[in-house]
Design a protein around this motif. Structure first.
Motif, mmCIF file in Angstrom:
data_model
loop_
_atom_site.group_PDB
_atom_site.id
_atom_site.type_symbol
_atom_site.label_atom_id
_atom_site.label_comp_id
_atom_site.label_asym_id
_atom_site.label_seq_id
_atom_site.Cartn_x
_atom_site.Cartn_y
_atom_site.Cartn_z
ATOM 1 N N TYR A 57 -56.365 71.003 -2.238
ATOM 2 C CA TYR A 57 -57.320 71.909 -1.860
ATOM 3 C C TYR A 57 -56.647 73.152 -1.393
ATOM 4 O O TYR A 57 -57.223 74.527 -1.414
ATOM 5 C CB TYR A 57 -58.150 71.344 -0.743
ATOM 6 C CG TYR A 57 -59.394 70.660 -1.032
ATOM 7 C CD1 TYR A 57 -60.839 71.341 -0.971
ATOM 8 C CD2 TYR A 57 -59.380 69.406 -1.851
ATOM 9 C CE1 TYR A 57 -61.952 70.407 -1.380
ATOM 10 C CE2 TYR A 57 -60.380 69.013 -2.222
ATOM 11 C CZ TYR A 57 -61.940 69.329 -1.934
ATOM 12 O OH TYR A 57 -62.862 68.637 -2.389
ATOM 13 N N ALA A 58 -55.463 73.368 -0.557
ATOM 14 C CA ALA A 58 -54.852 74.345 -0.087
ATOM 15 C C ALA A 58 -54.385 75.348 -1.191
ATOM 16 O O ALA A 58 -54.335 76.598 -1.164
ATOM 17 C CB ALA A 58 -53.529 73.978 0.694
ATOM 18 N N ASN A 59 -54.110 74.667 -2.421
ATOM 19 C CA ASN A 59 -53.576 75.263 -3.482
ATOM 20 C C ASN A 59 -54.652 75.927 -4.331
ATOM 21 O O ASN A 59 -54.276 76.596 -5.229
ATOM 22 C CB ASN A 59 -52.695 74.271 -4.462
ATOM 23 C CG ASN A 59 -51.270 74.533 -4.257
ATOM 24 O OD1 ASN A 59 -50.825 75.699 -4.104
ATOM 25 N ND2 ASN A 59 -50.480 73.499 -4.316
ATOM 26 N N ILE A 105 -43.689 71.257 -0.356
ATOM 27 C CA ILE A 105 -44.859 70.664 -0.715
ATOM 28 C C ILE A 105 -45.549 70.938 -2.065
ATOM 29 O O ILE A 105 -46.530 70.623 -2.259
ATOM 30 C CB ILE A 105 -45.828 70.302 0.283
ATOM 31 C CG1 ILE A 105 -46.166 71.898 0.948
ATOM 32 C CG2 ILE A 105 -45.024 69.657 1.610
ATOM 33 C CD1 ILE A 105 -47.313 71.535 1.927
ATOM 34 N N GLY A 106 -44.815 72.021 -2.529
ATOM 35 C CA GLY A 106 -45.435 72.584 -3.634
ATOM 36 C C GLY A 106 -46.635 73.388 -3.706
ATOM 37 O O GLY A 106 -47.515 73.440 -4.615
ATOM 38 N N ILE A 107 -46.689 74.297 -2.710
ATOM 39 C CA ILE A 107 -47.611 75.246 -2.629
ATOM 40 C C ILE A 107 -47.162 76.275 -3.461
ATOM 41 O O ILE A 107 -46.065 76.764 -3.525
ATOM 42 C CB ILE A 107 -47.759 75.839 -1.260
ATOM 43 C CG1 ILE A 107 -48.352 74.755 -0.253
ATOM 44 C CG2 ILE A 107 -48.780 76.825 -1.286
ATOM 45 C CD1 ILE A 107 -49.812 74.399 -0.322
ATOM 46 N N ARG A 108 -48.061 77.142 -4.388
ATOM 47 C CA ARG A 108 -48.069 77.871 -5.303
ATOM 48 C C ARG A 108 -47.506 79.371 -4.815
ATOM 49 O O ARG A 108 -47.675 79.705 -3.588
ATOM 50 C CB ARG A 108 -49.208 78.219 -6.076
ATOM 51 C CG ARG A 108 -49.661 76.817 -6.748
ATOM 52 C CD ARG A 108 -51.254 77.270 -7.575
ATOM 53 N NE ARG A 108 -51.690 75.968 -8.409
ATOM 54 C CZ ARG A 108 -52.824 75.827 -8.867
ATOM 55 N NH1 ARG A 108 -53.772 76.855 -8.500
ATOM 56 N NH2 ARG A 108 -53.187 74.900 -9.541
ATOM 57 N N ASP A 109 -46.581 79.806 -5.483
ATOM 58 C CA ASP A 109 -46.040 81.091 -4.978
ATOM 59 C C ASP A 109 -46.958 82.048 -4.540
ATOM 60 O O ASP A 109 -46.887 82.867 -3.561
ATOM 61 C CB ASP A 109 -44.823 81.653 -5.777
ATOM 62 C CG ASP A 109 -43.832 81.022 -6.032
ATOM 63 O OD1 ASP A 109 -43.426 79.984 -5.241
ATOM 64 O OD2 ASP A 109 -43.159 80.928 -6.976
ATOM 65 N N GLU A 110 -48.078 82.278 -5.385
ATOM 66 C CA GLU A 110 -49.157 83.049 -5.026
ATOM 67 C C GLU A 110 -50.079 82.821 -4.003
ATOM 68 O O GLU A 110 -50.892 83.771 -3.249
ATOM 69 C CB GLU A 110 -49.901 83.563 -6.388
ATOM 70 C CG GLU A 110 -50.806 82.410 -6.900
ATOM 71 C CD GLU A 110 -49.986 81.413 -7.787
ATOM 72 O OE1 GLU A 110 -50.798 80.891 -8.517
ATOM 73 O OE2 GLU A 110 -48.727 81.260 -7.800
ATOM 74 N N VAL A 111 -50.083 81.771 -3.696
ATOM 75 C CA VAL A 111 -50.837 80.890 -2.409
ATOM 76 C C VAL A 111 -50.031 81.082 -1.089
ATOM 77 O O VAL A 111 -50.605 81.456 -0.091
ATOM 78 C CB VAL A 111 -51.341 79.757 -2.724
ATOM 79 C CG1 VAL A 111 -52.106 79.159 -1.601
ATOM 80 C CG2 VAL A 111 -52.196 79.561 -3.890
ATOM 81 N N LYS A 112 -48.829 81.104 -1.006
ATOM 82 C CA LYS A 112 -48.026 81.273 0.123
ATOM 83 C C LYS A 112 -48.343 82.422 1.108
ATOM 84 O O LYS A 112 -48.732 82.205 2.367
ATOM 85 C CB LYS A 112 -46.596 81.024 -0.050
ATOM 86 C CG LYS A 112 -46.012 79.670 -0.526
ATOM 87 C CD LYS A 112 -44.606 79.581 -0.640
ATOM 88 C CE LYS A 112 -44.266 78.232 -1.116
ATOM 89 N NZ LYS A 112 -42.850 77.942 -1.036
ATOM 90 N N PRO A 113 -48.398 83.408 0.643
ATOM 91 C CA PRO A 113 -48.713 84.487 1.460
ATOM 92 C C PRO A 113 -50.096 84.636 1.736
ATOM 93 O O PRO A 113 -50.409 85.101 3.249
ATOM 94 C CB PRO A 113 -48.549 85.856 0.321
ATOM 95 C CG PRO A 113 -47.641 85.332 -0.835
ATOM 96 C CD PRO A 113 -48.058 83.985 -0.974
ATOM 97 N N LEU A 114 -51.222 84.138 1.295
ATOM 98 C CA LEU A 114 -52.431 83.951 1.837
ATOM 99 C C LEU A 114 -52.489 82.860 3.180
ATOM 100 O O LEU A 114 -52.991 83.437 4.126
ATOM 101 C CB LEU A 114 -53.263 83.415 0.875
ATOM 102 C CG LEU A 114 -53.537 84.101 -0.562
ATOM 103 C CD1 LEU A 114 -54.477 83.448 -1.548
ATOM 104 C CD2 LEU A 114 -54.037 85.468 -0.383
ATOM 105 N N ILE A 115 -51.889 81.735 2.885
ATOM 106 C CA ILE A 115 -51.673 80.812 4.229
ATOM 107 C C ILE A 115 -50.868 81.331 5.096
ATOM 108 O O ILE A 115 -51.274 81.021 6.311
ATOM 109 C CB ILE A 115 -51.188 79.534 3.558
ATOM 110 C CG1 ILE A 115 -52.071 78.976 2.548
ATOM 111 C CG2 ILE A 115 -51.067 78.438 4.625
ATOM 112 C CD1 ILE A 115 -51.833 77.488 1.909
#
Length: 291
Positions: free
Chosen positions: A240-242, A270-280
């Motif tokens: 869901y986070a991804n 844990i495999g969070i996408r590169d484009e998602v990391k800055p959001l989180i």
């Protein structure tokens, strides 16, 4: 606060040591239990950081931090820390600290007046509720006067959800009742206060799916990822986070129980996408807090 210089925003840190005066009787035993649960020696050794020390730690790492006490004196018997003192120290370190406050919802209209004053006079951005420690269901109507004040003042409501380290392994769980922190009870609050931003703290175990469902269904509900090392996140939580909640997930450590150093190191694996990391790590909190 120069957000261009900030690398992340930790949405969940605790003011664990009194700003002035001494701890209440029994608090050392409580903190020793927390230290054992989180495998964190700080509480056991009586070395929990002050609010000022927290600011210095986070400044070194260029991470902004939302910080708050927890008003649970009615249920625990431990005197609450002053919201005003925490906010004042945050103001003195406003390059790095963002003040939240905490008010027992049983204080009703008096609590609502306090909430309005804290926002207007002390710049408080939000309020932390811990249903298990405070002994209430979030959808209990007694809490609604405080929610009304928070909503009308444009502040954020942050709710502990799921199991807690508080009282874990202690006799009778230190009187803590886990049932109060099922995130499904926050769903009613999101319906009745649709313009109040709400954060569900933690992965909500063992009600992880309920928490994700509430956040997906209600536009004003977000999830902070604190309280667990990311290496223990359930696969569905990471999924869901991804994907569908990538703009609603928030970095939080649960400092000082879990340090941001430990959390971020595990998060990177844990495999969070590169484009998602800055959001989180930053952008979702920046948008939510309007900073």
């Amino acid at each position: 606060m120069n957000l261009d210089d900030i690398v992340a925003i930790d949405i969940h840190t605790h003011a664990e040591e009194p700003c002035q005066g001494h701890r209440d009787d029994g608090y050392d035993e409580f903190q020793a239990g927390m230290a054992a649960y989180f495998k964190n020696p700080a509480g056991r050794e009586g070395m929990l950081p002050s609010v000022q020390q927290t600011a210095e730690y986070y400044r070194e790492r260029r991470i902004a931090a939302v910080i708050f006490p927890v008003d649970a004196e009615r249920e625990t018997g431990f005197r609450r820390y002053s919201n005003e003192e925490v906010a004042q120290i945050a103001a003195e370190n406003d390059d790095i600290l963002i003040p939240f406050a905490s008010i027992d919802p049983a204080k009703g209209r008096a609590g609502a007046r306090e909430a309005r004053r804290l926002v207007r006079e002390f710049g408080v951005k939000g309020f932390k509720f811990h249903p298990t420690m405070q002994g209430f269901y979030p959808n209990d109507r007694m809490a609604y006067p405080i929610y009304e004040a928070i909503s009308e003042e444009g502040a954020v409501a942050l709710f502990h959800t799921g199991q807690t380290g508080v009282g874990s392994g202690m006799r009778g769980g230190m009187g803590m009742r886990l049932k109060f922190s099922n995130p499904i009870h926050v769903d009613d609050v999101a319906v009745d206060f649709p313009d109040m931003p709400i954060i569900l703290a933690h992965p909500s175990f063992p009600w992880t799916e309920e928490g994700l469902a509430v956040a997906q269904h209600k536009p004003n509900v977000y999830v902070d990822m604190s309280g667990w090392s990311p290496k223990y996140f359930p696969p569905l939580f990471v999924q869901y986070a991804n994907t569908i909640l990538k703009k609603k997930m928030l970095f939080g450590s649960d400092w000082p129980a879990i340090t941001p150093d430990r959390w971020i190191a595990d998060f990177d694996k844990i495999g969070i996408r590169d484009e998602v990391k800055p959001l989180i790590m930053k952008e979702n909190a920046r948008r939510l807090l309007k900073i």
